[in-house]
Every structure is written in C-alpha cells, then in structure tokens.
Design a protein around this motif. Structure first.
Motif, PDB file in Angstrom:
ATOM      1  N   UNK A  11      33.288  27.768  29.755  1.00 35.00           N
ATOM      2  CA  UNK A  11      33.436  26.747  28.705  1.00 35.00           C
ATOM      3  C   UNK A  11      33.414  27.431  27.337  1.00 35.00           C
ATOM      4  N   UNK A  12      34.338  27.069  26.478  1.00 34.74           N
ATOM      5  CA  UNK A  12      34.414  27.668  25.154  1.00 34.74           C
ATOM      6  C   UNK A  12      33.844  26.715  24.107  1.00 34.74           C
ATOM      7  N   UNK A  13      33.527  27.264  22.934  1.00 37.59           N
ATOM      8  CA  UNK A  13      32.898  26.484  21.867  1.00 37.59           C
ATOM      9  C   UNK A  13      33.783  25.339  21.385  1.00 37.59           C
ATOM     10  N   UNK A  14      35.101  25.494  21.501  1.00 36.65           N
ATOM     11  CA  UNK A  14      36.011  24.443  21.034  1.00 36.65           C
ATOM     12  C   UNK A  14      36.278  23.366  22.080  1.00 36.65           C
ATOM     13  N   UNK A  15      35.562  23.428  23.204  1.00 36.60           N
ATOM     14  CA  UNK A  15      35.711  22.422  24.240  1.00 36.60           C
ATOM     15  C   UNK A  15      36.724  22.765  25.318  1.00 36.60           C
ATOM     16  N   UNK A  16      37.452  23.853  25.148  1.00 33.31           N
ATOM     17  CA  UNK A  16      38.413  24.280  26.165  1.00 33.31           C
ATOM     18  C   UNK A  16      37.705  25.079  27.252  1.00 33.31           C
ATOM     19  N   UNK A  17      38.419  25.331  28.328  1.00 33.17           N
ATOM     20  CA  UNK A  17      37.909  26.158  29.419  1.00 33.17           C
ATOM     21  C   UNK A  17      38.875  27.321  29.618  1.00 33.17           C
ATOM     22  N   UNK A  18      38.348  28.536  29.639  1.00 28.50           N
ATOM     23  CA  UNK A  18      39.160  29.718  29.890  1.00 28.50           C
ATOM     24  C   UNK A  18      38.731  30.352  31.212  1.00 28.50           C
ATOM     25  N   UNK A  19      39.552  31.268  31.695  1.00 24.20           N
ATOM     26  CA  UNK A  19      39.282  31.917  32.981  1.00 24.20           C
ATOM     27  C   UNK A  19      39.211  33.424  32.823  1.00 24.20           C
ATOM     28  N   UNK A  20      38.490  34.056  33.723  1.00 28.49           N
ATOM     29  CA  UNK A  20      38.403  35.510  33.766  1.00 28.49           C
ATOM     30  C   UNK A  20      38.480  35.949  35.222  1.00 28.49           C
ATOM     31  N   UNK A  21      38.693  37.257  35.436  1.00 28.11           N
ATOM     32  CA  UNK A  21      38.810  37.752  36.810  1.00 28.11           C
ATOM     33  C   UNK A  21      38.331  39.197  36.900  1.00 28.11           C
ATOM     34  N   UNK A  22      38.057  39.595  38.121  1.00 30.05           N
ATOM     35  CA  UNK A  22      37.717  40.971  38.437  1.00 30.05           C
ATOM     36  C   UNK A  22      38.498  41.384  39.673  1.00 30.05           C
ATOM     37  N   UNK A  23      38.600  42.705  39.883  1.00 29.66           N
ATOM     38  CA  UNK A  23      39.255  43.245  41.071  1.00 29.66           C
ATOM     39  C   UNK A  23      38.194  43.777  42.027  1.00 29.66           C
ATOM     40  N   UNK A  24      38.466  43.702  43.315  1.00 27.33           N
ATOM     41  CA  UNK A  24      37.513  44.174  44.317  1.00 27.33           C
ATOM     42  C   UNK A  24      37.888  45.586  44.755  1.00 27.33           C
ATOM     43  N   UNK A  25      36.870  46.457  44.844  1.00 27.42           N
ATOM     44  CA  UNK A  25      37.102  47.844  45.263  1.00 27.42           C
ATOM     45  C   UNK A  25      36.289  48.177  46.513  1.00 27.42           C
ATOM     46  N   UNK A  26      36.787  49.171  47.254  1.00 24.18           N
ATOM     47  CA  UNK A  26      36.111  49.666  48.450  1.00 24.18           C
ATOM     48  C   UNK A  26      36.055  51.191  48.399  1.00 24.18           C
ATOM     49  N   UNK A  27      35.178  51.778  49.210  1.00 22.26           N
ATOM     50  CA  UNK A  27      35.076  53.233  49.290  1.00 22.26           C
ATOM     51  C   UNK A  27      36.386  53.818  49.803  1.00 22.26           C
ATOM     52  N   UNK A  28      36.803  54.936  49.194  1.00 24.34           N
ATOM     53  CA  UNK A  28      38.083  55.533  49.567  1.00 24.34           C
ATOM     54  C   UNK A  28      37.937  57.008  49.936  1.00 24.34           C
ATOM     55  N   UNK A  29      36.758  57.435  50.367  1.00 23.01           N
ATOM     56  CA  UNK A  29      36.542  58.838  50.718  1.00 23.01           C
ATOM     57  C   UNK A  29      37.505  59.322  51.797  1.00 23.01           C
TER      58      UNK A  29
END
Length: 227
Positions: free
Chosen positions: A137-155
């Motif tokens: 939720x933003x101060x101006x009443x709007x809603x924004x989105x965010x994201x992340x990427x998933x990582x795994x071990x790559x040895x």
C-alpha cells in the motif's frame, strides 16, 4: 546471485501469450536492477495468468524504515523460503510469479578477474524464472507490486558453477520450462511448489562475455522508470 538481467522488450512479448496486449503506457528499462520496474507474470483474481509491472526486490528500498540499514531482496534462496521474513509470507501464501527474461548477468572469474557474462537459452528464446511477488500500500492510496527471484545451489551445474568467485557458493536462478509455467503459477501446495525448484539443463543454455554497463547509463535511457 543474479542482481541484473535483460527483460524482453514490448515488441518481443508478442511471442508470450499473456504479454501480447500490453498497455501502451507501460515502460521499463532495458536492463533491470534493484528497485527498477520490470514485467512479471502472475495469476489475477480470476486465476488467469496476467501481466504486471513490479519493482525488482521483494522489499523496495522506499519501504525500509530509515532506522533500519538497507538490505537486498532481489534473490530468495530456495533453502530458506519459509524462514526469511522478507519472503516467508508470500511463499506460504503461494504468491508465485514468473519473471520473463532474454538473459541474465553473472560475473565469471575464469580469466582471473571478473568478466561480465550474459546467460540465456541456446536457441536465443525468451524464458521465465521462478519468483515470488507481494503488494505494497502506498501513501497516495494506490497499491504497487514487487518481486524476487528464487535461487538454488549450483555447485554441480555444468554452466552455473563457472560463475562467481572460485571460493563462493555457486547459485543459479530457477528457470522454468515453458510447459511448466502455468502449473507453477497455479500451484496450491507448498511441497509441489518445491518440486519446481530444480536446475534447467546446462546443454540448453549458453553464456557469452557481455559489455560492462553502468546503472547510470541505464537510468538515462528513454525507457527508464522507477516507482
């Protein structure tokens, strides 16, 4: 850890169904860094795959209180998805997304120094990376989105184990096969969701040296936009 990648251009999205009819005013930088806007795919309220513009990093810097030291959330380790405060609520609610890319960047030290490498598909096609999303939720009443990427071990991954410093743990983004993207987005079971967190075949991937680029150069591009 991947902290920079190349999203598809609006023109390239004609090959990916849910992105085939984007709003005319959607813009994003040619390269994605922390807190930059980028397109993702997630399910809408009706359970259909839907395109969304979101900021890269699960907790945008503007959402970190001033008394707390800034921290990075561009990558979520598969091993601790259910434990990290930044990711656990979205993981438990299965707020899954797929991040479209043309390629991503990692440092390769095989020459004895860091050389920026691009990593993509052998056939140069676009691909999706598994991720999580959340709304703010933003101060101006709007809603924004965010994201992340998933990582795994790559040895043990033939390509990704070549990246990063020799003594560092090797990590890889989770690349989703095209025929599994919709199943990933619609997953309703945590254990089933974990079954998607596996390596993409190295023989279907390629890497190449990429020109270095500064964030300043990206930020002066005509398509640059932050929240």
């Amino acid at each position: 850890m991947c902290v920079n990648y190349r999203p598809p251009t609006p023109e390239q999205f004609g090959t990916l169904g849910a992105f085939s009819d984007l709003p005319a005013d959607w813009r994003w930088p040619e390269e994605t860094w922390k807190d930059y806007l980028a397109p993702i795919l997630r399910l809408d309220a009706d359970g259909r795959p839907s395109a969304c513009l979101a900021s890269y990093g699960m907790v945008p810097r503007r959402q970190i209180p001033p008394e707390i030291k800034p921290f990075d959330t561009m990558n979520a380790r598969a091993e601790s998805l259910g434990e990290r405060r930044s990711f656990a609520p979205a993981w438990r609610r299965l707020q899954l997304c797929a991040v479209p890319m043309a390629w991503f960047y990692e440092p390769c030290y095989e020459s004895g120094r860091a050389v920026r490498h691009a990593i993509g598909m052998q056939d140069e096609s676009l691909f999706y990376v598994a991720g999580l999303w959340r709304d703010w939720p933003e101060a101006d009443g709007t809603v924004t989105s965010s994201f992340t990427q998933i990582t795994i071990n790559a040895d043990e991954h033939a390509l990704m184990r070549r990246m990063h410093k020799p003594d560092d743990e090797k990590r890889s983004l989770v690349i989703l096969p095209h025929d599994e993207v919709n199943d990933w987005l619609a997953c309703t079971d945590l254990e089933l969701a974990r079954s998607f967190l596996r390596h993409y075949p190295a023989e279907n991937m390629r890497d190449w040296p990429a020109p270095p680029v500064s964030r300043k150069a990206v930020e002066t591009s005509p398509n640059f936009e932050l929240f």
